[in-house]
Scaffold this active site. Structure first.
Site, mmCIF file in Angstrom:
data_model
loop_
_atom_site.group_PDB
_atom_site.id
_atom_site.type_symbol
_atom_site.label_atom_id
_atom_site.label_comp_id
_atom_site.label_asym_id
_atom_site.label_seq_id
_atom_site.Cartn_x
_atom_site.Cartn_y
_atom_site.Cartn_z
ATOM 1 N N HIS A 112 -43.882 46.881 56.012
ATOM 2 C CA HIS A 112 -43.986 48.117 56.738
ATOM 3 C C HIS A 112 -42.593 48.320 57.507
ATOM 4 O O HIS A 112 -42.391 48.776 58.412
ATOM 5 C CB HIS A 112 -44.777 48.052 57.864
ATOM 6 C CG HIS A 112 -46.329 48.183 57.594
ATOM 7 N ND1 HIS A 112 -47.304 47.870 58.206
ATOM 8 C CD2 HIS A 112 -46.822 48.969 56.513
ATOM 9 C CE1 HIS A 112 -48.634 48.101 57.361
ATOM 10 N NE2 HIS A 112 -48.357 49.008 56.523
ATOM 11 N N CYS B 76 -25.341 63.253 58.338
ATOM 12 C CA CYS B 76 -25.733 64.342 58.234
ATOM 13 C C CYS B 76 -26.143 64.889 59.376
ATOM 14 O O CYS B 76 -26.596 66.202 59.714
ATOM 15 C CB CYS B 76 -26.839 64.488 57.357
ATOM 16 S SG CYS B 76 -28.276 63.719 57.871
ATOM 17 N N GLY C 28 -53.977 36.831 60.347
ATOM 18 C CA GLY C 28 -53.529 37.546 61.453
ATOM 19 C C GLY C 28 -53.570 38.834 61.390
ATOM 20 O O GLY C 28 -52.485 39.595 62.117
ATOM 21 N N ASN D 52 -57.941 33.973 61.165
ATOM 22 C CA ASN D 52 -58.112 34.888 62.324
ATOM 23 C C ASN D 52 -58.937 34.267 63.442
ATOM 24 O O ASN D 52 -60.079 33.922 63.033
ATOM 25 C CB ASN D 52 -58.636 36.212 61.585
ATOM 26 C CG ASN D 52 -58.084 37.462 62.614
ATOM 27 O OD1 ASN D 52 -58.413 37.103 63.829
ATOM 28 N ND2 ASN D 52 -57.740 38.526 62.123
HETATM 29 C C1 BJW Z 1 -54.452 36.273 65.546
HETATM 30 C C2 BJW Z 1 -53.945 35.729 66.456
HETATM 31 C C3 BJW Z 1 -53.449 34.371 66.149
HETATM 32 C C4 BJW Z 1 -54.523 37.641 66.984
HETATM 33 N N1 BJW Z 1 -53.429 33.755 64.875
HETATM 34 N N2 BJW Z 1 -54.616 35.876 64.100
HETATM 35 C C5 BJW Z 1 -57.205 54.341 52.623
HETATM 36 C C6 BJW Z 1 -58.318 54.349 53.507
HETATM 37 C C7 BJW Z 1 -58.324 54.914 54.729
HETATM 38 C C8 BJW Z 1 -57.113 55.156 55.448
HETATM 39 C C9 BJW Z 1 -55.923 55.380 54.521
HETATM 40 C C10 BJW Z 1 -56.062 54.825 53.234
HETATM 41 N N3 BJW Z 1 -54.880 54.856 52.567
HETATM 42 C C11 BJW Z 1 -53.815 55.093 53.464
HETATM 43 C C12 BJW Z 1 -54.488 55.705 54.722
HETATM 44 C C13 BJW Z 1 -53.750 56.248 55.949
HETATM 45 C C14 BJW Z 1 -53.334 54.936 56.837
HETATM 46 C C15 BJW Z 1 -54.245 53.927 57.304
HETATM 47 O O1 BJW Z 1 -54.427 52.893 56.735
HETATM 48 N N4 BJW Z 1 -55.006 54.187 58.505
HETATM 49 C C16 BJW Z 1 -55.981 53.453 59.009
HETATM 50 C C17 BJW Z 1 -55.802 53.137 60.620
HETATM 51 C C18 BJW Z 1 -57.448 53.896 58.595
HETATM 52 N N5 BJW Z 1 -52.272 54.472 56.072
HETATM 53 C C19 BJW Z 1 -51.062 54.920 56.029
HETATM 54 O O2 BJW Z 1 -50.756 55.994 56.533
HETATM 55 C C20 BJW Z 1 -50.263 54.084 55.336
HETATM 56 N N6 BJW Z 1 -49.130 54.861 54.437
HETATM 57 C C21 BJW Z 1 -49.927 55.230 53.064
HETATM 58 O O3 BJW Z 1 -51.099 54.657 52.741
HETATM 59 O O4 BJW Z 1 -49.202 56.150 52.445
HETATM 60 C C22 BJW Z 1 -50.026 57.062 51.433
HETATM 61 C C23 BJW Z 1 -50.571 57.952 52.116
HETATM 62 C C24 BJW Z 1 -49.985 58.890 52.679
HETATM 63 C C25 BJW Z 1 -50.647 59.934 53.698
HETATM 64 C C26 BJW Z 1 -52.314 59.917 53.608
HETATM 65 C C27 BJW Z 1 -52.671 59.060 52.611
HETATM 66 C C28 BJW Z 1 -52.007 58.162 51.978
HETATM 67 C C29 BJW Z 1 -48.963 53.606 56.044
HETATM 68 C C30 BJW Z 1 -49.461 52.584 57.196
HETATM 69 C C31 BJW Z 1 -48.090 52.361 58.249
HETATM 70 C C32 BJW Z 1 -48.557 51.436 59.278
HETATM 71 N N7 BJW Z 1 -47.542 51.256 60.151
HETATM 72 C C33 BJW Z 1 -47.681 50.260 61.453
HETATM 73 C C34 BJW Z 1 -46.601 50.621 62.243
HETATM 74 C C35 BJW Z 1 -45.381 49.943 61.920
HETATM 75 C C36 BJW Z 1 -44.309 50.482 62.818
HETATM 76 C C37 BJW Z 1 -44.373 49.541 64.200
HETATM 77 O O5 BJW Z 1 -44.561 48.235 64.380
HETATM 78 O O6 BJW Z 1 -44.383 50.441 65.250
HETATM 79 O O7 BJW Z 1 -47.860 49.038 60.851
HETATM 80 S S1 BJW Z 1 -49.381 50.548 62.224
HETATM 81 C C38 BJW Z 1 -49.614 48.826 62.756
HETATM 82 O O8 BJW Z 1 -50.788 48.483 61.837
HETATM 83 C C39 BJW Z 1 -48.302 48.280 61.951
HETATM 84 C C40 BJW Z 1 -49.155 46.911 61.614
HETATM 85 O O9 BJW Z 1 -48.105 46.114 60.562
HETATM 86 C C41 BJW Z 1 -50.465 47.310 60.768
HETATM 87 C C42 BJW Z 1 -51.432 46.433 60.697
HETATM 88 O O10 BJW Z 1 -51.778 45.960 61.932
HETATM 89 P P1 BJW Z 1 -52.050 44.258 62.046
HETATM 90 O O11 BJW Z 1 -50.903 43.440 61.636
HETATM 91 O O12 BJW Z 1 -53.218 44.070 61.404
HETATM 92 O O13 BJW Z 1 -52.393 44.140 63.650
HETATM 93 P P2 BJW Z 1 -53.420 44.333 64.552
HETATM 94 O O14 BJW Z 1 -53.009 44.432 65.949
HETATM 95 O O15 BJW Z 1 -54.475 45.378 63.913
HETATM 96 O O16 BJW Z 1 -54.467 42.839 64.255
HETATM 97 C C43 BJW Z 1 -53.836 41.504 64.606
HETATM 98 C C44 BJW Z 1 -54.887 40.698 64.357
HETATM 99 O O17 BJW Z 1 -54.494 39.207 64.582
HETATM 100 C C45 BJW Z 1 -56.243 40.888 64.980
HETATM 101 O O18 BJW Z 1 -57.574 40.691 63.963
HETATM 102 C C46 BJW Z 1 -56.497 39.575 65.788
HETATM 103 O O19 BJW Z 1 -57.700 39.119 65.802
HETATM 104 C C47 BJW Z 1 -55.499 38.644 65.080
HETATM 105 N N8 BJW Z 1 -54.894 37.599 65.748
HETATM 106 N N9 BJW Z 1 -54.082 36.435 67.516
HETATM 107 C C48 BJW Z 1 -54.123 34.407 63.928
HETATM 108 N N10 BJW Z 1 -52.965 33.456 67.283
#
Ligand code: BJW
Length: 252
Positions: A129, A158, A195, A221
């Site tokens: 990401h 630009c 995580g 996790n």
């Molecule tokens: C611990 C802990 C400890 C706590 N030890 N663990 C297919 C199905 C459905 C939807 C889609 C799909 N394909 C695409 C989509 C749409 C969308 C999507 O997925 N939406 C869902 C919400 C449903 N995806 C996209 O848009 C992606 N693009 C794409 O697919 O392009 C093609 C396309 C375009 C248009 C339409 C369709 C297709 C892009 C996704 C970009 C995500 N960007 C972000 C922001 C980045 C910038 C920023 O930081 O500001 O990335 S969103 C955010 O979520 C960030 C993260 O990397 C990402 C994942 O989050 P993560 O890392 O899992 O964090 P948390 O907070 O969710 O979880 C933390 C975990 O840690 C928890 O489980 C805790 O329990 C645990 N934990 N302490 C171990 N000590």
């Protein structure tokens, strides 16, 4: 800390995972915000702090939000840059650098934009990401180096607004990043999902690719995800505790 191998193998969890890692030809690790939680970086879906408590990160992390209010987004990202700059890698990040020395091949794919794996010493990290500290032209996509202090910096080439070099919802993952990650998931013999809530695609689909290609899949996790039941192992615990223990078991 507890763990459970799917169905009947509950009691023999850790030794089975350790021996799977010992035999692994290629380990692919996907990390999410949870691995940086113990460094003091809030996870994406935690309640955000201070000023940001009132904003839903799902709504902020979109190109539409940036186009509507670039100044607000820049304030959010500058706050996060400061927070990450003050944070340090934790034992979970460090354990992954050690794991890379203990297995024939390790591919580290991170959804995190904080650069803490690199600061811990991991090499060739695939940033799924993007990176919080890059500035990119919102019109042309190129990464730009500048020293503007403006509330919303602009592209020197630009004049379009600059934006943080991260991937927002609705934006595609860069093709080389996607291809390398998918290939690693398809090739690996053990896949570790560490995580991450596994809610965001396509990153969350990497474990499925690994499973379809007969890899052993394990989640680490403290809060098992909805996918945990389908994985071979679900280790319930903090990455900063579980990963060093795994590495220690592997090394002895
Ligand atoms: C611990 C802990 C400890 C706590 N030890 N663990 C297919 C199905 C459905 C939807 C889609 C799909 N394909 C695409 C989509 C749409 C969308 C999507 O997925 N939406 C869902 C919400 C449903 N995806 C996209 O848009 C992606 N693009 C794409 O697919 O392009 C093609 C396309 C375009 C248009 C339409 C369709 C297709 C892009 C996704 C970009 C995500 N960007 C972000 C922001 C980045 C910038 C920023 O930081 O500001 O990335 S969103 C955010 O979520 C960030 C993260 O990397 C990402 C994942 O989050 P993560 O890392 O899992 O964090 P948390 O907070 O969710 O979880 C933390 C975990 O840690 C928890 O489980 C805790 O329990 C645990 N934990 N302490 C171990 N000590």
């Amino acid at each position: 800390m507890g763990s459970s191998r799917n169905s009947q193998r509950k009691l023999r969890l850790d030794p089975d995972l350790v021996s799977a890692l010992r035999d692994a030809r290629h380990v692919c690790v996907l990390t999410g915000a949870g691995i940086s939680a113990e460094s003091g970086v809030p996870t994406f879906r935690d309640a955000q702090q201070g000023l940001w408590a009132k904003y839903d990160p799902h709504q902020l992390a979109t190109p539409e939000a940036f186009e509507e209010n670039p100044e607000l987004l820049w304030r959010w990202y500058r706050w996060r840059r400061e927070l990450v700059a003050e944070a340090n890698p934790n034992p979970g990040h460090l354990a992954l650098t050690q794991l890379a020395e203990l297995v024939p091949r390790l591919t580290l794919v991170t959804q995190n934009v904080d650069g803490l794996h690199q600061r811990a010493g991991s090499h060739d990290v695939i940033e799924f990401h993007g990176n919080l500290f890059d500035d990119r032209c919102h019109a042309e996509g190129c990464v730009v180096v500048h020293n503007q202090q403006a509330a919303v910096p602009v592209c020197p080439n630009c004049g379009a607004n600059l934006r943080p070099g991260v991937v927002w919802f609705g934006e595609t993952i860069p093709e080389n990043v996607r291809n390398q990650s998918f290939a690693a998931a398809a090739d690996c013999s053990v896949f570790l999902s560490v995580g991450t809530s596994s809610l965001v695609y396509p990153a969350a689909g990497l474990a499925d690719i690994a499973r379809e290609n007969c890899a052993i899949v394990a989640e680490i996790n403290p809060n098992p995800t909805l996918h945990a039941e389908t994985y071979d192992f679900a280790i319930v615990g903090n990455a900063g505790v579980v990963l060093p223990k795994l590495v220690e078991s592997l090394a002895t």
